[in-house]
Scaffold this active site. Structure first.
Site, PDB file in Angstrom:
ATOM      1  N   LYS A   1       0.836  -1.207   0.000  1.00 21.54           N
ATOM      2  CA  LYS A   1       0.000   0.000   0.000  1.00 21.54           C
ATOM      3  C   LYS A   1       0.867   1.252   0.000  1.00 21.54           C
ATOM      4  O   LYS A   1       0.579   2.230  -0.712  1.00 21.54           O
ATOM      5  CB  LYS A   1      -0.920   0.003   1.212  1.00 21.54           C
ATOM      6  CG  LYS A   1      -1.711   1.301   1.370  1.00 21.54           C
ATOM      7  CD  LYS A   1      -2.632   1.270   2.577  1.00 21.54           C
ATOM      8  CE  LYS A   1      -3.379   2.593   2.725  1.00 21.54           C
ATOM      9  NZ  LYS A   1      -4.381   2.580   3.811  1.00 21.54           N
TER      10      LYS A   1
ATOM     11  N   HIS B   1     -10.906 -31.407 -33.165  1.00 23.52           N
ATOM     12  CA  HIS B   1     -11.914 -30.431 -32.733  1.00 23.52           C
ATOM     13  C   HIS B   1     -12.689 -30.929 -31.508  1.00 23.52           C
ATOM     14  O   HIS B   1     -13.924 -30.887 -31.470  1.00 23.52           O
ATOM     15  CB  HIS B   1     -12.852 -30.081 -33.876  1.00 23.52           C
ATOM     16  CG  HIS B   1     -12.163 -29.440 -35.039  1.00 23.52           C
ATOM     17  ND1 HIS B   1     -11.570 -28.200 -34.957  1.00 23.52           N
ATOM     18  CD2 HIS B   1     -11.942 -29.881 -36.293  1.00 23.52           C
ATOM     19  CE1 HIS B   1     -11.015 -27.897 -36.117  1.00 23.52           C
ATOM     20  NE2 HIS B   1     -11.216 -28.903 -36.939  1.00 23.52           N
TER      21      HIS B   1
END
Length: 510
Positions: free
Chosen positions: A140, A272
């Protein structure tokens, strides 16, 4: 506010000491005052380097079995003060709080402890409190403080120390702050998911820190990424980088072959996301040959996977085919040398890793989450609903076909015979269309469907499918059942000596 700052003090409190010694020595060379606690403090002293115990700063010892060590205003004040704020600096002086410019912390190994199978109390004790608080505070206040929050960042930080002699820019500190919040958010996600393993809270928390940029997505104009631990899942032996589409096909291949784990040699060829060739035989060589016979046209450029070691003879056959990826639990040395003959062919060893218990996909402006379809149909699940019962060999083929059907796109029909995929109809809007597609395909590759079996991923609302199958020579059917018109299909089968079994479980795959 100056963008560049010189570190004069550091707080170091880590679980793992790997790679820490060079950093500590460099900080000492730069005359940085080091504060520390517990095992880290001892580690630094054993290096012959001066260290200030945090207890000397706070006037409090480590208490509650080490649960509280650094949680004190004199520690967090030293981290969170704003060095350009006169009020903050005055309070530091008033309360004798030391300025802290660098925080090096790594967290208790919560995820590793869960993965080890430790008991609940051991897992709870690996929920870090002080460490996570130090990380958040330092990150922070990145405008003044550098936060190093993971062993994985030690090398980068050491290079920064050596090249800049203890100086950091605001960009440096912000970069390390981003890494820190990545660590803290991932850590909290892991803890929540552990507590919410039964999904009592309808909340979705996903955090993957191992991200990889792919060449592109499904198409070249789309960006693509993979987030996950690929190296835990596979050992890559050879070949180019996997693409987005490769990964989708590999996922489908792995999920399918795991249905046949520890069974007779089984080989699958996928295209696929669907199997275009599949067979189970006494040898992996014959399994591959018969799988390829299912559809040698679609196999071109496909994904190949086996449930047992690929040997020299099988590799010789595979080498004749252009394929993208070959996956197996292992490869013989001779097989490996043969398959490496194509430089781009990807060779993967499938490691024994548990797949996630849930599946996630985007939907509209959100996501859909569901439990993985972990149900595998077995002989015990089957209920014969016709006057004609399937033979033993038909039962084996029915289970074989059902497993394959589960991993084929809906609407689907799978036709199989002697544990070989004859053909499947995949992703059709009508089950009749799926069946007709499968029959046409089987005949185009010269399969005799007399004595074959049919599997459906969902029930038949009308008797049309069993009638079409019967006229093609199929005499055994497996389906979930559950239609209000089941009797229509059952009656047709009874009138035409077709055996049909219900599983009671639908396996849609959209």
């Amino acid at each position: 506010m100056m963008s560049t700052k010189t570190m004069s003090s550091a707080l170091i409190s880590v679980f793992s000491k790997d790679g820490l010694a060079p950093i500590v020595k460099k900080l000492n060379d730069l005359n940085v005052t080091i504060y520390s606690t517990g095992g880290t403090e001892k580690f630094i002293k054993d290096l012959g380097i001066d260290v200030v115990p945090v207890e000397d700063v706070t006037s409090y010892p480590s208490i509650l079995g080490g649960r509280v060590k650094t949680l004190h205003p004199k520690v967090f004040g030293g981290i969170l003060n704003r060095q350009n704020n006169d009020g903050d600096i005055a309070e530091l002086a008033e309360f004798e709080i030391p300025q802290i410019d660098l925080v090096i912390v790594d967290l208790y190994p919560f995820e590793k402890t869960v993965a080890s199978g430790a008991d609940h109390q051991d897992i709870i004790e690996k929920i870090d409190i002080g460490g996570i608080s130090l990380i958040r505070a330092a990150a922070k206040n990145y405008t003044d403080v550098t936060c190093v929050s993971s062993v994985e960042d030690y090398a980068e930080f050491l290079e920064l120390l050596e090249t800049k002699n203890g100086e950091t820019t605001e960009d440096d500190r912000k970069r390390f702050a981003a890494k820190a919040f990545n660590v803290s958010s991932h850590y909290d996600t892991a803890i929540f998911n552990y507590f919410n393993e039964n999904h009592e809270e309808a909340a979705l928390k996903i955090s993957e820190t191992n991200g990889k940029i792919l060449r592109y997505g499904e198409n070249p104009h789309q960006k693509g990424f993979f987030f996950g631990d690929f190296d835990a899942m596979f050992t890559k032996l050879h070949g180019k980088e996997l693409s987005y589409n490769n990964l989708l096909d590999v996922d489908a291949a792995v999920n399918l072959i795991l249905e046949f784990k520890n069974e007779d040699p089984t080989f699958a060829i996928l295209k696929h996301n669907n199997a275009c060739g599949f067979a189970q035989r006494n040898t992996i060589h014959q399994a591959y040959v018969d799988a390829l016979a299912g559809d040698p046209v679609s196999a071109f450029g496909g994904i190949l996977i086996a449930n047992t070691e690929i040997d020299k003879d099988t590799a010789k056959e595979i080498h004749k085919l252009f394929c993208e990826v070959v996956i197996a639990p292992s490869f013989s040395n001779e097989a490996l040398e043969i398959l490496k003959g194509k430089k781009n062919r990807i060779l993967l060893i499938l490691n024994d890793v548990e797949l996630p218990k849930t599946t996630v996909r985007t939907c509209l402006n959100g996501v859909l989450v569901q439990e993985r379809d972990a149900k595998t149909d077995s002989l015990d699940d089957l209920k014969t609903v016709t006057s004609t019962s399937p033979t033993q060999s038909e039962l084996e083929d029915l289970i074989f076909a059902s497993k394959l059907c589960k991993h084929t796109k809906s609407n689907t029909i799978v036709l199989a015979k002697n544990k070989q995929l004859c053909a499947s109809g995949t992703g059709q809007t009508s089950r009749v269309d799926a069946l007709n597609q499968a029959i046409h395909k089987a005949k185009s590759f010269n399969f005799d469907l007399k004595g074959a079996v049919m599997a459906s991923d969902a029930f038949f609302p009308f008797p049309d499918c069993v009638e079409i199958a019967d006229k093609a020579g199929i005499k055994a059917v497996i389906q979930p059942g559950g239609s209000i018109k089941d009797e229509l299909s059952i009656n047709y089968c009874n009138d035409n000596d077709v055996a049909m079994v219900f599983t009671g479980t639908r396996h849609f795959k959209h």
